[in-house]
Design a protein around this motif. Structure first.
Motif, PDB file in Angstrom:
ATOM      1  N   VAL A  24       0.841  -1.201   0.000  1.00 55.56           N
ATOM      2  CA  VAL A  24       0.000   0.000   0.000  1.00 55.56           C
ATOM      3  C   VAL A  24       0.877   1.252   0.000  1.00 55.56           C
ATOM      4  CG1 VAL A  24      -1.592   1.368   1.412  1.00 55.56           C
ATOM      5  CG2 VAL A  24      -2.039  -1.066   1.034  1.00 55.56           C
ATOM      6  N   GLU A  25       1.909   1.256   0.838  1.00 52.30           N
ATOM      7  CA  GLU A  25       2.834   2.388   0.891  1.00 52.30           C
ATOM      8  C   GLU A  25       3.545   2.559  -0.456  1.00 52.30           C
ATOM      9  OE1 GLU A  25       5.746   4.143   4.324  1.00 52.30           O
ATOM     10  OE2 GLU A  25       5.902   2.016   3.875  1.00 52.30           O
ATOM     11  N   PHE A  26       3.924   1.439  -1.072  1.00 56.41           N
ATOM     12  CA  PHE A  26       4.578   1.480  -2.382  1.00 56.41           C
ATOM     13  C   PHE A  26       3.658   2.123  -3.417  1.00 56.41           C
ATOM     14  CE2 PHE A  26       5.093  -0.568  -6.564  1.00 56.41           C
ATOM     15  CZ  PHE A  26       6.392  -0.201  -6.857  1.00 56.41           C
ATOM     16  N   HIS A  27       2.377   1.756  -3.404  1.00 59.97           N
ATOM     17  CA  HIS A  27       1.426   2.334  -4.356  1.00 59.97           C
ATOM     18  C   HIS A  27       1.303   3.849  -4.166  1.00 59.97           C
ATOM     19  CE1 HIS A  27      -2.221   3.176  -6.595  1.00 59.97           C
ATOM     20  NE2 HIS A  27      -2.765   3.642  -5.495  1.00 59.97           N
ATOM     21  N   LEU A  28       1.253   4.296  -2.905  1.00 62.43           N
ATOM     22  CA  LEU A  28       1.148   5.732  -2.642  1.00 62.43           C
ATOM     23  C   LEU A  28       2.393   6.467  -3.116  1.00 62.43           C
ATOM     24  CD1 LEU A  28      -0.497   5.567   0.903  1.00 62.43           C
ATOM     25  CD2 LEU A  28      -1.594   6.267  -1.227  1.00 62.43           C
ATOM     26  N   ASP A  29       3.555   5.836  -2.947  1.00 63.79           N
ATOM     27  CA  ASP A  29       4.800   6.415  -3.464  1.00 63.79           C
ATOM     28  C   ASP A  29       4.777   6.510  -4.985  1.00 63.79           C
ATOM     29  OD1 ASP A  29       6.242   6.997  -1.156  1.00 63.79           O
ATOM     30  OD2 ASP A  29       7.035   4.973  -0.979  1.00 63.79           O
ATOM     31  N   GLU A  30       4.366   5.409  -5.625  1.00 63.65           N
ATOM     32  CA  GLU A  30       4.355   5.325  -7.086  1.00 63.65           C
ATOM     33  C   GLU A  30       3.435   6.367  -7.704  1.00 63.65           C
ATOM     34  OE1 GLU A  30       5.473   2.327  -9.633  1.00 63.65           O
ATOM     35  OE2 GLU A  30       7.034   3.241  -8.402  1.00 63.65           O
ATOM     36  N   THR A  31       2.327   6.639  -7.043  1.00 66.31           N
ATOM     37  CA  THR A  31       1.340   7.583  -7.587  1.00 66.31           C
ATOM     38  C   THR A  31       1.606   9.024  -7.157  1.00 66.31           C
ATOM     39  OG1 THR A  31      -0.137   7.065  -5.716  1.00 66.31           O
ATOM     40  CG2 THR A  31      -0.476   5.846  -7.775  1.00 66.31           C
ATOM     41  N   GLY A  32       2.696   9.228  -6.390  1.00 67.49           N
ATOM     42  CA  GLY A  32       3.044  10.580  -5.957  1.00 67.49           C
ATOM     43  C   GLY A  32       2.050  11.181  -4.986  1.00 67.49           C
ATOM     44  N   SER A  33       1.386  10.333  -4.213  1.00 69.24           N
ATOM     45  CA  SER A  33       0.362  10.813  -3.277  1.00 69.24           C
ATOM     46  C   SER A  33       0.990  11.527  -2.086  1.00 69.24           C
ATOM     47  CB  SER A  33      -0.476   9.633  -2.771  1.00 69.24           C
ATOM     48  OG  SER A  33      -1.076   8.934  -3.832  1.00 69.24           O
ATOM     49  N   ASP A  34       0.251  12.473  -1.561  1.00 71.74           N
ATOM     50  CA  ASP A  34       0.656  13.169  -0.346  1.00 71.74           C
ATOM     51  C   ASP A  34       0.087  12.369   0.828  1.00 71.74           C
ATOM     52  OD1 ASP A  34       1.509  14.948   1.540  1.00 71.74           O
ATOM     53  OD2 ASP A  34      -0.083  16.412   1.177  1.00 71.74           O
ATOM     54  N   TYR A  35       0.950  11.695   1.591  1.00 75.57           N
ATOM     55  CA  TYR A  35       0.431  10.820   2.639  1.00 75.57           C
ATOM     56  C   TYR A  35       1.353  10.809   3.848  1.00 75.57           C
ATOM     57  CZ  TYR A  35       3.974   7.271   1.447  1.00 75.57           C
ATOM     58  OH  TYR A  35       5.154   6.600   1.239  1.00 75.57           O
ATOM     59  N   ASP A  36       0.809  10.330   4.954  1.00 76.99           N
ATOM     60  CA  ASP A  36       1.607  10.057   6.143  1.00 76.99           C
ATOM     61  C   ASP A  36       1.253   8.646   6.608  1.00 76.99           C
ATOM     62  OD1 ASP A  36      -0.839  10.210   7.477  1.00 76.99           O
ATOM     63  OD2 ASP A  36      -0.507  12.270   8.144  1.00 76.99           O
ATOM     64  N   ASP A  37       1.817   8.224   7.745  1.00 73.11           N
ATOM     65  CA  ASP A  37       1.573   6.862   8.204  1.00 73.11           C
ATOM     66  C   ASP A  37       0.098   6.613   8.511  1.00 73.11           C
ATOM     67  OD1 ASP A  37       4.253   5.926   8.081  1.00 73.11           O
ATOM     68  OD2 ASP A  37       4.710   7.059   9.882  1.00 73.11           O
ATOM     69  N   GLY A  38      -0.598   7.660   8.947  1.00 72.69           N
ATOM     70  CA  GLY A  38      -2.031   7.515   9.204  1.00 72.69           C
ATOM     71  C   GLY A  38      -2.808   7.232   7.937  1.00 72.69           C
ATOM     72  N   THR A  39      -2.392   7.858   6.830  1.00 70.84           N
ATOM     73  CA  THR A  39      -3.039   7.617   5.539  1.00 70.84           C
ATOM     74  C   THR A  39      -2.859   6.162   5.121  1.00 70.84           C
ATOM     75  OG1 THR A  39      -2.366   9.860   4.931  1.00 70.84           O
ATOM     76  CG2 THR A  39      -3.280   8.479   3.184  1.00 70.84           C
ATOM     77  N   VAL A  40      -1.645   5.641   5.283  1.00 66.71           N
ATOM     78  CA  VAL A  40      -1.375   4.232   4.954  1.00 66.71           C
ATOM     79  C   VAL A  40      -2.251   3.340   5.830  1.00 66.71           C
ATOM     80  CG1 VAL A  40       0.366   2.417   4.782  1.00 66.71           C
ATOM     81  CG2 VAL A  40       1.005   4.796   4.346  1.00 66.71           C
ATOM     82  N   GLY A  41      -2.306   3.642   7.120  1.00 68.08           N
ATOM     83  CA  GLY A  41      -3.116   2.856   8.044  1.00 68.08           C
ATOM     84  C   GLY A  41      -4.587   2.846   7.669  1.00 68.08           C
ATOM     85  N   LEU A  42      -5.107   3.988   7.230  1.00 71.24           N
ATOM     86  CA  LEU A  42      -6.516   4.067   6.820  1.00 71.24           C
ATOM     87  C   LEU A  42      -6.787   3.169   5.626  1.00 71.24           C
ATOM     88  CD1 LEU A  42      -7.241   7.886   7.174  1.00 71.24           C
ATOM     89  CD2 LEU A  42      -8.489   6.055   8.336  1.00 71.24           C
ATOM     90  N   GLN A  43      -5.885   3.191   4.647  1.00 70.72           N
ATOM     91  CA  GLN A  43      -6.090   2.361   3.463  1.00 70.72           C
ATOM     92  C   GLN A  43      -5.970   0.876   3.822  1.00 70.72           C
ATOM     93  OE1 GLN A  43      -4.640   3.985  -0.140  1.00 70.72           O
ATOM     94  NE2 GLN A  43      -4.425   2.010  -1.169  1.00 70.72           N
ATOM     95  N   CYS A  44      -5.031   0.540   4.699  1.00 69.45           N
ATOM     96  CA  CYS A  44      -4.883  -0.854   5.133  1.00 69.45           C
ATOM     97  C   CYS A  44      -6.127  -1.318   5.892  1.00 69.45           C
ATOM     98  CB  CYS A  44      -3.649  -1.005   6.020  1.00 69.45           C
ATOM     99  SG  CYS A  44      -2.084  -0.811   5.141  1.00 69.45           S
ATOM    100  N   ALA A  45      -6.676  -0.440   6.727  1.00 68.64           N
ATOM    101  CA  ALA A  45      -7.894  -0.782   7.475  1.00 68.64           C
ATOM    102  C   ALA A  45      -9.050  -1.075   6.527  1.00 68.64           C
ATOM    103  CB  ALA A  45      -8.262   0.350   8.430  1.00 68.64           C
ATOM    104  N   GLN A  46      -9.111  -0.332   5.428  1.00 71.66           N
ATOM    105  CA  GLN A  46     -10.169  -0.555   4.448  1.00 71.66           C
ATOM    106  C   GLN A  46     -10.029  -1.928   3.779  1.00 71.66           C
ATOM    107  OE1 GLN A  46     -12.833   1.678   3.972  1.00 71.66           O
ATOM    108  NE2 GLN A  46     -13.595  -0.203   3.048  1.00 71.66           N
ATOM    109  N   VAL A  47      -8.768  -2.310   3.488  1.00 71.43           N
ATOM    110  CA  VAL A  47      -8.519  -3.623   2.884  1.00 71.43           C
ATOM    111  C   VAL A  47      -8.946  -4.738   3.839  1.00 71.43           C
ATOM    112  CG1 VAL A  47      -6.748  -5.195   1.998  1.00 71.43           C
ATOM    113  CG2 VAL A  47      -6.616  -2.756   1.471  1.00 71.43           C
ATOM    114  N   ILE A  48      -8.589  -4.606   5.118  1.00 72.44           N
ATOM    115  CA  ILE A  48      -8.963  -5.606   6.127  1.00 72.44           C
ATOM    116  C   ILE A  48     -10.483  -5.692   6.251  1.00 72.44           C
ATOM    117  CG2 ILE A  48      -8.852  -6.201   8.579  1.00 72.44           C
ATOM    118  CD1 ILE A  48      -6.102  -4.729   8.603  1.00 72.44           C
ATOM    119  N   THR A  49     -11.151  -4.539   6.293  1.00 71.48           N
ATOM    120  CA  THR A  49     -12.612  -4.507   6.420  1.00 71.48           C
ATOM    121  C   THR A  49     -13.285  -5.148   5.214  1.00 71.48           C
ATOM    122  OG1 THR A  49     -12.476  -2.496   7.762  1.00 71.48           O
ATOM    123  CG2 THR A  49     -14.597  -3.003   6.747  1.00 71.48           C
ATOM    124  N   ASN A  50     -12.782  -4.837   4.022  1.00 69.41           N
ATOM    125  CA  ASN A  50     -13.375  -5.395   2.794  1.00 69.41           C
ATOM    126  C   ASN A  50     -13.198  -6.910   2.708  1.00 69.41           C
ATOM    127  OD1 ASN A  50     -14.114  -2.834   2.036  1.00 69.41           O
ATOM    128  ND2 ASN A  50     -12.458  -2.552   0.577  1.00 69.41           N
TER     129      ASN A  50
END
Length: 466
Positions: A232-258
């Motif tokens: 997930v962090e790699f994808h955010l890097d690749e897409t040039g997203s503005d993120y912090d560790d909380g952003t990564v955690g939010l996306q990971c939480a969504q994957v777990i929930t789904n």
């Protein structure tokens, strides 16, 4: 009420304790303790919510792993240094002890294959992994064929063995290579949350989570970090997203929930995801959102107290909070106190002479120091975690010496690693001229934006002085 009766002729007067590992934090929890009487006997009573692996230790040493059935009596006898379990479940415990010998041997071999001259080459991995599977598989076949074992005991043993095998093999597959990145680029997509390998081909077992199957918990840790968080962090890097560790955690939480796991397993993984995020980061709006999401969904979670504690500690490291003071010694042995640098912008580099990645950053540190050499408003502070003071001094005496202020931590003082939640080095800290935290997990010297941020803080210092 669960009862454990222990006989140990060599343990008269000694303290015995029973520990359970914590599912969330890297620590042990005391379940019960007592003392052997003059006959070398001890009886411990305690409550546990379900069957689980526990550890028995005598005089804070000689720790032994054992599986305890909740609400039952377990009779243990030490014969010399051998621990035996008496009663109708004796056959189950014999298998457990024998597999422990096998797993210890495989762990020792795996450690050997990770380091030194015996290190595995890429082409040797399939054969090595197959050897692990065969060793464990042979033992599984013995368990399956044993007609004297009750099915419940077979299930416990088989799950324990399979979890160990999967965890050990996957522990060799955490190195990121260009091949890994290519795989993530090709197979990561919105549908799988950009984590294509998350929980592939792993047994989903909420019962075993509650039973404290520690290899299974290790397997979950590995999955979350290497097959969810990193892609997930790699994808955010690749897409040039503005993120912090909380952003990564939010996306990971969504994957777990789904993924729609059973509730106990989902709760554990979401708690671990949040815990990892809070350990890495100060509290940001995205980290706060992740924390609030978990507390709303699991208001009575057993993990809530630990997560609230982590949240409070992370918040104390947020931007604008006062920097935490610590002590050390300079090269000439004089006492050093971090708070003495208040009034300067301080860029702190936590490192050690044995840390290769730390030293790889030093050429970039030299460039930063050279850039700001005429500005007396900034201090580049290098804080060593070395235990060998002479080795540290010898490193600093080299011809290519790194300029800046060098200190070594005072090991008689509270740990600076605990103060600033340092889980690995190199680690960087940025403090403004007012002694407040700008970043408790600052960018490395090799990142171009680091110099720009130092320029901003120095300009702000000048404006304040005027």
């Amino acid at each position: 009420m669960t009862t454990v009766e222990i006989e140990c002729g060599d343990c008269k007067g000694k303290v015995v304790e029973i520990l359970s590992f914590d599912l969330l934090e890297p620590k042990n929890l005391e379940v019960a303790n007592g003392r052997f009487d003059s006959d070398g006997e001890a009886t411990l009573f305690f409550d546990i919510p379900g069957d689980r692996f526990l550890t028995i230790g005598v005089d804070s040493a000689d720790y032994r792993l054992i599986y305890i059935f909740a609400g039952k009596k377990t009779n243990i006898q030490y014969v010399g240094k051998t621990m035996q379990v008496k009663g109708s479940s004796g056959r189950f415990y014999t298998y457990l002890a024998e597999f422990r010998i096998i797993s210890d041997s495989l762990l020792a071999l795996a450690d050997q294959k990770r380091t030194g001259s015996h290190q595995l080459r890429e082409g040797e991995r399939p054969a090595f992994f197959q050897g692990i599977r065969l060793a464990v598989g042979h033992f599984e076949d013995l368990v399956k064929a044993d007609k004297e074992l009750v099915n419940a005991h077979k299930e416990i043993l088989l799950f324990y063995m399979q979890s160990f095998s999967q965890w050990l093999i996957r522990s060799f597959r955490v190195v990121e290579t260009e091949e890994t990145y290519t795989h993530w680029r090709k197979t990561g997509n919105k549908a799988n949350g950009f984590a294509p390998d998350f929980f592939n081909a792993l047994a989903v077992s909420p019962e075993r989570v509650n039973s404290r199957f520690y290899f299974y918990i290790d397997l979950i840790n590995s999955e979350l970090l290497h097959h969810l968080w990193k892609p997930v962090e790699f994808h955010l890097d690749e897409t040039g997203s503005d993120y912090d560790d909380g952003t990564v955690g939010l996306q990971c939480a969504q994957v777990i929930t789904n993924a729609d796991f059973p509730e106990p397993l989902s709760e554990l993984m979401l708690a671990k995801n949040l815990y990892h995020c809070l350990r890495l980061s100060a509290v940001t709006p995205s980290a706060t959102k992740l924390f609030d999401q978990f507390m709303r969904r699991f208001p009575r979670s057993v993990f809530a107290p630990a997560l609230r504690k982590q949240f409070a500690e992370s918040k104390a490291l947020s931007e604008g909070e006062p920097a935490k003071d610590f002590k050390g010694f300079t090269e000439d042995g004089k006492p050093f106190q971090f708070s003495a640098l208040k009034g300067k912008v301080v860029y702190v580099d936590f490192w050690a002479t044995w840390c290769g990645p730390c030293i790889e950053e030093f050429p970039h540190s030299k460039k930063l120091i050279e850039r700001f050499k005429d500005n007396d408003g900034i201090v580049f502070l290098f804080v060593s975690f070395d235990k060998d003071v002479e080795k540290w001094k010898g490193f600093l005496a080299r011809k290519d010496r790194l300029n800046g202020m060098h200190v070594i931590i005072d090991r008689n003082e509270p740990s600076v690693a605990d103060f600033y939640r340092i889980t690995g080095i190199p680690h960087y800290l940025l403090i403004d001229d007012q002694g407040k935290i700008k970043s408790a997990n600052a960018m490395r010297p090799s990142i171009p934006e680091t110099a720009d941020l130092l320029d901003e803080l120095l300009a702000l210092r000048v404006r304040r002085s005027n």
